[in-house]
Design a protein around this motif. Sequence first.
Motif, short mmCIF file in Angstrom:
data_model
loop_
_atom_site.label_atom_id
_atom_site.label_comp_id
_atom_site.label_asym_id
_atom_site.label_seq_id
_atom_site.Cartn_x
_atom_site.Cartn_y
_atom_site.Cartn_z
N SER A 12 -14.87 29.63 -34.95
CA SER A 12 -15.24 28.18 -34.76
C SER A 12 -16.49 27.93 -34.25
CB SER A 12 -14.01 27.72 -34.08
OG SER A 12 -12.79 27.78 -34.31
N LEU A 13 -17.31 28.81 -34.02
CA LEU A 13 -18.60 28.57 -33.33
C LEU A 13 -19.77 29.56 -34.24
CD1 LEU A 13 -17.72 28.38 -29.30
CD2 LEU A 13 -18.45 26.49 -31.38
N ALA A 14 -19.40 29.97 -35.41
CA ALA A 14 -20.14 30.93 -36.07
C ALA A 14 -21.74 30.31 -36.44
CB ALA A 14 -19.58 31.38 -36.96
N ASP A 15 -21.98 29.12 -36.43
CA ASP A 15 -23.23 28.41 -36.81
C ASP A 15 -23.15 26.88 -36.34
OD1 ASP A 15 -21.64 27.17 -38.84
OD2 ASP A 15 -22.08 28.69 -40.06
N ALA A 16 -24.36 26.33 -36.62
CA ALA A 16 -24.68 25.01 -36.31
C ALA A 16 -23.48 24.09 -36.77
CB ALA A 16 -26.02 24.56 -36.70
N HIS A 18 -20.24 24.75 -37.53
CA HIS A 18 -19.30 24.68 -36.72
C HIS A 18 -19.42 24.22 -35.44
CE1 HIS A 18 -17.87 27.50 -39.97
NE2 HIS A 18 -16.83 27.25 -39.54
N PHE A 19 -20.55 24.23 -34.75
CA PHE A 19 -20.71 23.59 -33.41
C PHE A 19 -20.52 21.97 -33.62
CE2 PHE A 19 -22.44 27.38 -31.54
CZ PHE A 19 -22.73 27.02 -30.20
N ILE A 81 -29.22 28.40 -34.37
CA ILE A 81 -27.98 27.37 -33.98
C ILE A 81 -28.62 26.06 -33.27
CG2 ILE A 81 -26.07 27.04 -32.36
CD1 ILE A 81 -25.11 29.83 -33.06
N ILE A 82 -29.44 26.34 -32.36
CA ILE A 82 -30.12 25.43 -31.62
C ILE A 82 -31.01 24.58 -32.49
CG2 ILE A 82 -32.19 24.89 -29.88
CD1 ILE A 82 -30.94 27.43 -28.38
N ALA A 83 -31.95 25.17 -33.42
CA ALA A 83 -32.74 24.31 -34.48
C ALA A 83 -32.09 23.44 -35.40
CB ALA A 83 -33.53 25.28 -34.98
N ILE A 122 -25.39 27.02 -24.67
CA ILE A 122 -25.95 25.97 -25.71
C ILE A 122 -24.75 25.13 -26.11
CG2 ILE A 122 -26.31 26.13 -28.04
CD1 ILE A 122 -27.19 28.83 -28.12
N LEU A 123 -23.46 25.33 -26.05
CA LEU A 123 -22.59 24.35 -26.08
C LEU A 123 -22.32 23.33 -25.07
CD1 LEU A 123 -20.06 23.29 -28.09
CD2 LEU A 123 -18.47 24.97 -26.68
N ALA A 124 -22.48 23.65 -23.90
CA ALA A 124 -22.45 22.81 -22.62
C ALA A 124 -23.87 21.81 -22.86
CB ALA A 124 -22.70 23.54 -21.50
N LYS A 125 -24.95 22.31 -23.30
CA LYS A 125 -26.12 21.58 -23.38
C LYS A 125 -25.90 20.27 -24.61
CE LYS A 125 -30.63 20.35 -22.72
NZ LYS A 125 -30.99 19.85 -21.50
N TYR A 126 -25.28 20.90 -25.71
CA TYR A 126 -25.10 19.91 -26.74
C TYR A 126 -23.86 18.87 -26.53
CZ TYR A 126 -24.19 18.95 -31.54
OH TYR A 126 -24.13 18.24 -33.15
N LEU A 127 -23.05 19.35 -25.73
CA LEU A 127 -22.00 18.36 -25.62
C LEU A 127 -22.36 17.47 -24.24
CD1 LEU A 127 -18.67 20.58 -25.55
CD2 LEU A 127 -19.35 19.08 -27.29
N GLY A 128 -23.38 17.93 -23.32
CA GLY A 128 -23.52 17.06 -22.10
C GLY A 128 -22.72 17.61 -21.24
N PHE A 129 -22.21 18.77 -21.09
CA PHE A 129 -21.11 18.98 -20.23
C PHE A 129 -21.69 19.97 -19.00
CE2 PHE A 129 -16.37 18.80 -22.62
CZ PHE A 129 -17.02 17.58 -23.06
N ASP A 130 -21.22 20.05 -17.97
CA ASP A 130 -21.58 20.93 -17.18
C ASP A 130 -21.30 22.57 -17.60
OD1 ASP A 130 -22.20 18.91 -15.35
OD2 ASP A 130 -20.38 19.05 -14.24
N PHE A 131 -22.06 23.32 -17.21
CA PHE A 131 -21.91 24.90 -17.26
C PHE A 131 -21.51 25.43 -16.22
CE2 PHE A 131 -23.29 29.24 -17.47
CZ PHE A 131 -22.61 29.68 -18.78
#
Length: 438
Positions: A12-16, A18-19, A81-83, A122-131
């Motif tokens: 579910s998180l293999a690439d952008a 899916h993110f 993924i980030i790019a 990366i997922l926390a940053k993308y969602l705007g959630f705390d890590f």
Amino acid sequence: MEIKVVKFGGSSLADAEHFKQVADIIKADPARRFVVPSAPGKRFSNDIKVTDMLYECFELTRNGGDVNAYFPKIVERYTSIIAELGMNFDISGELEYVKNAIMHHSGRDYAASRGEYLNGMILAKYLGFDFVDAENVIFFRNDGSFDEDKTNEEMRRELKKHKYAVIPGFYGCMPNGTIKTFSRGGSDITGAIVARAAEADLYENWTDVSGFKMADPRIVKDPCTIDTITYRELRELSYMGATVLHDESIFPVRYAGIPINIRNTNCPEDRGTMIVPGTSEYDTKHIITGVAGRKGYSVVTIEKDMMNAEVGFGRKVLEVFEDDDISFEHLPSGIDTMSIVLETKSIEEKRERVLTRLQKAVRPDSIAVEDGLALIAVVGRGMVRAKGTATRVFDAIAGADVNIKMIDQGSSEMNIIIGVEEHDFEKALNAIYSEFVK
């Protein structure tokens, strides 16, 4: 406010792309407050999971190889993924730290855990959630066993500080500060731990299938999806080889009475399978909940006249296996016979010693070992109320021209275990499924 804990597997998180799917799912429901990610999985059939790449780096270091020649592949996975997400997020420092730590022999578990750690950041940053780093809230004892009480206390205290947070799966911390991982698939365990500590209303486990199937799709063509299954039924089927959910991950949420919903990231509109503490409802069309099985069993059969009158006979037999650190699966018995079903691999190197000790312990009239046995479990809470279920199972197997080598049923009537020869395994399983699912 309702609380849902959501865990996403590596596929579910293999690439952008899916993110993005994952982010859409999370943001679609404000109750999805705590997210547990795995490391990036395969993007295509011959791709390599990031965790496997990290294991490879560890092995290279241990054997004197050059990590610098391999680690850029891991860097590329994360930076791409980030790019492709269009994020302004620089994790080059983290990646360099991980590489240097592996090169300086930080340990196999540390290396493996960094896939979840980096994906979580990366997922926390993308969602705007705390890590929330799992090493600060998941704890193991000195002997490597999971410290459930300390973890639940610290996790609960930490989660109260965050409205929304990402907690990477798969790892925690030893008392000396080193990283310790759960077994493979351990992100399922982390998700359940978080759900319990958060006192969640629901634990959603997102993967690449739309729920729990009634049979293994590698054996049975296009099996039906189970709508609702109890923890107990899931435990029975998982033990016999069904693999959607990591077996150990049932226990933290089962203890707290939290339901689990198995969902498909690629088809979020599908209801999936609900796993619940208990229910009196069942599918009247099918009666059984599922059928699963495994090969690789042996049966030790002991015969002795008047065995049933010999006090302590069973204890003496089982002590022989206990002393050799061998666990048994089933004990189907008669008045003058006792059979011990166990995994073949557990007795392979101890066979002669065990048989000799059994001869000495109980002086049987005869003793024999038969290999090549497969076990099939027919599981369902509806079986208790349905007359003739066992007859239907046996008739289906007989109709497939398969000989039954063993039958075992517990007093709960929730499952029937059938032993067949390994070469008849697939045929028997298909016959049972076809009998109950028209």
